[in-house]
Motif scaffolding. Structure first.
Motif, PDB file in Angstrom:
ATOM      1  N   LYS A 339       0.839  -1.192   0.000  1.00 29.80           N
ATOM      2  CA  LYS A 339       0.000   0.000   0.000  1.00 29.80           C
ATOM      3  C   LYS A 339       0.877   1.245   0.000  1.00 29.80           C
ATOM      4  O   LYS A 339       1.854   1.328   0.740  1.00 29.80           O
ATOM      5  CB  LYS A 339      -0.923   0.024   1.217  1.00 29.80           C
ATOM      6  N   ASN A 340       0.493   2.204  -0.869  1.00 34.32           N
ATOM      7  CA  ASN A 340       1.214   3.490  -0.928  1.00 34.32           C
ATOM      8  C   ASN A 340       2.718   3.285  -1.043  1.00 34.32           C
ATOM      9  O   ASN A 340       3.507   3.822  -0.260  1.00 34.32           O
ATOM     10  CB  ASN A 340       0.883   4.329   0.310  1.00 34.32           C
ATOM     11  N   PHE A 412       5.094  -9.709  -0.926  1.00 32.81           N
ATOM     12  CA  PHE A 412       3.809  -9.008  -0.970  1.00 32.81           C
ATOM     13  C   PHE A 412       2.697  -9.992  -1.350  1.00 32.81           C
ATOM     14  O   PHE A 412       2.933 -10.968  -2.071  1.00 32.81           O
ATOM     15  CB  PHE A 412       3.831  -7.890  -2.021  1.00 32.81           C
ATOM     16  N   THR A 413       1.491  -9.734  -0.860  1.00 34.50           N
ATOM     17  CA  THR A 413       0.359 -10.509  -1.361  1.00 34.50           C
ATOM     18  C   THR A 413       0.168 -10.156  -2.834  1.00 34.50           C
ATOM     19  O   THR A 413       0.343  -8.998  -3.233  1.00 34.50           O
ATOM     20  CB  THR A 413      -0.935 -10.209  -0.583  1.00 34.50           C
ATOM     21  N   ARG A 418      -0.321  -6.231  -7.375  1.00 32.30           N
ATOM     22  CA  ARG A 418      -0.842  -5.855  -8.690  1.00 32.30           C
ATOM     23  C   ARG A 418      -1.747  -4.631  -8.613  1.00 32.30           C
ATOM     24  O   ARG A 418      -1.877  -3.902  -9.602  1.00 32.30           O
ATOM     25  CB  ARG A 418      -1.575  -7.043  -9.305  1.00 32.30           C
ATOM     26  N   ASN A 419      -2.356  -4.398  -7.462  1.00 32.74           N
ATOM     27  CA  ASN A 419      -3.164  -3.185  -7.289  1.00 32.74           C
ATOM     28  C   ASN A 419      -2.309  -1.929  -7.313  1.00 32.74           C
ATOM     29  O   ASN A 419      -2.799  -0.848  -7.642  1.00 32.74           O
ATOM     30  CB  ASN A 419      -3.935  -3.251  -5.969  1.00 32.74           C
ATOM     31  N   GLU A 420      -1.026  -2.063  -6.952  1.00 31.40           N
ATOM     32  CA  GLU A 420      -0.132  -0.903  -6.897  1.00 31.40           C
ATOM     33  C   GLU A 420       0.635  -0.685  -8.190  1.00 31.40           C
ATOM     34  O   GLU A 420       1.379   0.277  -8.316  1.00 31.40           O
ATOM     35  CB  GLU A 420       0.864  -1.080  -5.736  1.00 31.40           C
ATOM     36  N   ILE A 421       0.484  -1.627  -9.138  1.00 31.75           N
ATOM     37  CA  ILE A 421       1.181  -1.514 -10.424  1.00 31.75           C
ATOM     38  C   ILE A 421       0.143  -1.490 -11.537  1.00 31.75           C
ATOM     39  O   ILE A 421      -0.623  -2.424 -11.701  1.00 31.75           O
ATOM     40  CB  ILE A 421       2.147  -2.697 -10.652  1.00 31.75           C
ATOM     41  N   ASN A 499      -4.940   4.872  -9.780  1.00 33.90           N
ATOM     42  CA  ASN A 499      -3.991   5.579  -8.920  1.00 33.90           C
ATOM     43  C   ASN A 499      -2.856   4.674  -8.440  1.00 33.90           C
ATOM     44  O   ASN A 499      -2.649   4.472  -7.235  1.00 33.90           O
ATOM     45  CB  ASN A 499      -4.716   6.185  -7.714  1.00 33.90           C
ATOM     46  N   PRO A 500      -2.057   4.148  -9.363  1.00 35.40           N
ATOM     47  CA  PRO A 500      -1.001   3.207  -8.989  1.00 35.40           C
ATOM     48  C   PRO A 500       0.222   3.911  -8.418  1.00 35.40           C
ATOM     49  O   PRO A 500       0.455   5.097  -8.671  1.00 35.40           O
ATOM     50  CB  PRO A 500      -0.666   2.534 -10.319  1.00 35.40           C
TER      51      PRO A 500
END
Length: 588
Positions: A339-340, A412-413, A418-421, A499-500
């Motif tokens: 996250k972030n 990482f999970t 993948r939510n951050e990329i 918003n990655p």
């Protein structure tokens, strides 16, 4: 898992299938109970027929005739109610089971590595998830319970026949071993035939799906006749597979019918002689035995028919479970929620190969600082796109490590990583849905207002507004209603609204008009601003703006630096690439 081809039945596969009935065990038991009730009803009507003949028709007793007819009507009503309950709940159970299997299958397919889809025909997977699973439903609706019901009917009928007249029963049983042997041979042959049928169905589905998807290429290169001839060949194999099953049916069922007729003839001959010669047998018993003999052989023929259905269902289940048993998932054992992220990336001696012993990346190492934009350039096959795939863990590396914010990406999970990329690929895929749905991918946290605001920020709002129904314009399958440039703009917006922390772009613009290219460049500048970005660069403008450029060749990093630094290297790879590819673009 499944038995060898030709085995009539695979018990382990069947037990595995039955596990899916556990949540519905009450319905399962009720259907079994209904089958038992129906088996007892099978002898009620013949017995009432005997009583009607012997006690009312022969002695010409009209009052008794009305009484027995009333009993027969009552028995028929009860049998109809039982038959309805049996058929309805057996089909209901089958639909519940295949719903659960299909959900499990789709969930499993969602976790597969990209490598699995690289090697698997889409048509075959669609066949497994749709038609094969529908075939499994017939195991419960027309196979398993029907066979159980028929077997119970045969046992009850046979027991009742022995109780009424063991001599007539022996005449009936004289032909039974022959029928049982023929049924066994028939089952084995049909198992092999149905496996071939399912194989040919998959081949046909796969071929049709791929050719329809690639029809443009077929027509561009004038391959219609060749593809037509190939389709006729595949279709003919499909026909021959089905004809083989028809052939076996055409042999078995007439044999069973002849055996049944011979049995009835023997009953009439022997029973008729006994009636004429003595009172040992009545006319009612002979009529009852004729009806019972038909009821004994009819379920036997039906069992063979239902076993065909069961066999097809088992073959289909074998294929579906084959996918469920496939171990081709990315290991998701990380415990850290991404996250972030700051966005510091480190590749350290990373080696990777799609095919064993054929390395695509040969020990590459580089770092990307937080907020930095890195451009990757190189010839086709240099390994540029592979870096994108590995960062998001679409594939597993052979050795080395990839870290983000000094943490191995495997820690990482998978979902949070993948939510951050966000990735924008060169080949943009859009679903047959509205532009809004393709942007949000039906994510509840992304509102329409957020999408519109993001579209305005990256300069694509006006373009979307010009379309019929604006954001709710249906782009049809694969986005065919939009140009390649418009599809890419939608992909940019889809990445931006998520918003990655890290952005990865394959920003090819071949066959894109100048207006769309200008919008794409503006969108690229906007969405890369202030976040770590890795760009496979196809345009000079992007290359020159990058903080650093990674130059790749044959799976290795040959140069790293900014545009000016790399141009100063005599006989450098980037300088030669620039002179061949980029200088002409700059002059234009």
């Amino acid at each position: 898992m499944a038995g060898k081809s030709g085995n009539a039945f695979d018990l382990n596969l069947f037990k595995r299938l039955l596990r899916y009935t556990r949540p519905y065990r009450l319905t399962f038991y009720f259907v079994g109970f209904a089958a038992i009730v129906l088996s007892f009803f099978s002898v009620v009507r013949p017995y009432l027929t005997r009583l009607t003949i012997d006690n009312s028709i022969v002695p010409k007793d009209g009052d008794n005739l009305i009484y027995y007819i009333s009993l027969m009507i009552g028995a028929l009503v009860l049998e109809v109610v039982s038959q309805f309950s049996f058929i309805f709940f057996a089909n209901w159970l089958g639909q519940q089971v295949i719903r659960d299997i299909r959900v499990n299958l789709f969930e499993h397919m969602l976790s597969f590595k990209k490598q699995y889809y690289d090697k698997s025909a889409v048509g075959r997977l669609v066949t497994r998830a749709v038609s094969d699973i529908e075939t499994i439903a017939s195991i419960f609706s027309q196979g398993l319970f029907m066979i159980i019901s028929d077997l119970l009917k045969m046992l009850v009928v046979l027991g009742f026949m022995f109780f009424q007249s063991w001599r007539l029963t022996l005449f009936v049983l004289a032909v039974l071993p022959f029928i049982l042997y023929a049924t066994r041979v028939f089952q084995k042959k049909m198992k092999v035939a149905f496996e071939e049928v399912r194989t040919q169905v998959s081949n046909l589905n796969s071929y049709v799906q791929e050719r329809i998807t690639g029809m443009k290429i077929v027509q561009i290169f004038g391959r219609e006749q060749m593809e037509y001839d190939r389709f006729k060949e595949i279709n003919d194999k499909h026909r021959k597979a089905w004809v083989r099953t028809v052939w076996y049916n055409s042999i078995f069922f007439p044999i069973a019918e002849i055996a049944s007729s011979i049995t009835i003839g023997l009953v009439v001959w022997f029973g008729g002689l006994r009636v004429v010669e003595s009172e040992a047998l009545s006319l009612g018993i002979i009529v009852m035995f004729i009806e019972l003999a038909q009821m004994l052989f009819r379920p036997l023929r039906q069992i063979a028919d239902k076993f065909n259905t069961l066999q097809m269902g088992m073959v289909a289940a074998n294929r579906v479970f084959g996918i469920l048993d496939t171990e081709s998932t990315i290991q998701d054992e990380g415990e850290i929620e991404a996250k972030n992220l700051v966005g510091e990336i480190q590749f350290k001696d990373v080696r990777f190969s799609y095919i064993e012993e054929e390395e695509v990346l040969k020990g590459i190492s580089f770092e990307v600082r937080a907020g930095e934009t890195i451009a990757i350039v190189g010839a086709t096959g240099a390994g540029k796109s592979t870096i994108i795939n590995l960062l998001s863990r679409f594939y597993e590396i052979d050795s080395g490590s990839i870290s983000i914010d000094n943490k191995n990406i495997q820690d990482f999970t998978l979902k949070s990583l993948r939510n951050e990329i966000a990735v924008v690929l060169q080949d943009v895929f859009l679903f047959a849905d509205t532009i809004m749905s393709n942007i949000t991918l039906n994510h509840e946290d992304i509102s329409e207002e957020k999408v519109i605001e993001a579209a305005k920020q990256i300069g694509v709002h006006k373009f979307i507004e010009t379309l019929p129904n604006g954001y709710y314009y249906n782009v049809k399958e694969r986005g065919v209603m939009l140009s390649s440039g418009q599809r890419q703009l939608i992909a940019f917006l889809r990445a931006y609204v998520s918003n990655p922390s890290i952005l990865v772009l394959d920003e090819a613009t071949s066959s894109v008009d100048s207006y769309s290219e200008q919008l794409i460049q503006e969108a690229t500048d906007k969405i890369t601003q202030g976040r770590t970005s890795i760009v496979i660069a196809h345009r000079l403008a992007t290359v020159k703006k990058a903080d650093r450029i990674i130059v790749m060749d044959a799976g290795e990093i040959v140069e790293i630096g900014n545009h000016q630094q790399l141009l100063q290297q005599e006989n450098g790879y980037y300088r030669n690439l620039y002179e061949v590819q980029f200088m002409e673009e700059e002059q234009v």
